[in-house]
Write a protein that holds these residues in place. Structure first.
Motif: not given
Length: 140
Positions: A112-127
Motif C-alpha cells: 500500500t505504501v508503495h502504491r500510495y507513494s506513486l499517486v499521493s498528491r502531497l508535495p514530495p518534500s520531506g516525505l
C-alpha cells in the motif's frame, strides 16, 4: 511516522512494533509522532460512523486506495486518509519541531505504501517512503 499494518489489520500489534523500533533506535517515543491507523473492514465490526472498507477487489480494498464503503461513516479513499494524517502532522503550529514524515508498512501495508507513494498528491518534500519485508510485489 505513519506505519501501515498488513492484511490482518492488527494495528495495535503494529503500534507496539513501531514503539519497539523507535526505542531500539534510541529515539525517544515522547519525541516521535507515531500513527498506526486501523483500516477496518465490515467484519471488524466498526463503531457507527467509523470508516470501513468492504474488501472487494479492487474497488473496495483499502490496499489499492479504494473509497470506504458508502454504508460506513463516509466515502473516503484510503489514500486520502493517509494524506490527511500527513497534513495534520506537518502543520507547524501543531508540531513545530517536526523534521520529517516517514511512511512505512509491512506486508500488505508495504504494498500500500508503495502504491500510495506513486499517486499521493502531497508535495514530495520531506516525505520518505519505505517498504518492509514480505510485501510480495513491486511496481516499476
Amino acid at each position: 511516522v505513519l506505519f501501515l499494518h498488513g492484511g490482518r489489520r492488527n494495528a495495535r500489534d503494529y503500534f507496539c512494533y513501531l514503539k519497539h523500533i523507535v526505542e531500539a533506535s534510541r529515539i525517544s517515543p515522547n519525541e516521535t509522532f507515531m500513527v498506526v491507523p486501523k483500516l477496518e473492514q465490515e467484519n471488524d465490526i466498526p463503531r457507527p460512523g467509523e470508516l470501513w472498507w468492504n474488501g472487494s477487489k479492487p474497488w473496495g480494498d483499502w490496499r489499492s486506495g479504494a473509497s470506504s464503503d458508502n454504508r460506513s461513516g463516509g466515502v473516503v479513499s484510503s489514500y486520502s486518509v493517509f494524506d490527511e494524517i500527513l497534513r495534520f502532522a506537518s502543520n507547524r503550529s501543531r508540531f513545530p519541531l517536526l523534521e520529517k514524515a516517514v511512511v512505512l508498512g509491512h506486508s500488505a501495508g508495504g504494498q500500500t505504501v508503495h502504491r500510495y507513494s506513486l499517486v499521493s498528491r502531497l508535495p514530495p518534500s520531506g516525505l520518505s517512503t519505505t517498504q518492509e519485508a514480505e510485501q510480495g510485489r513491486s511496481l516499476f
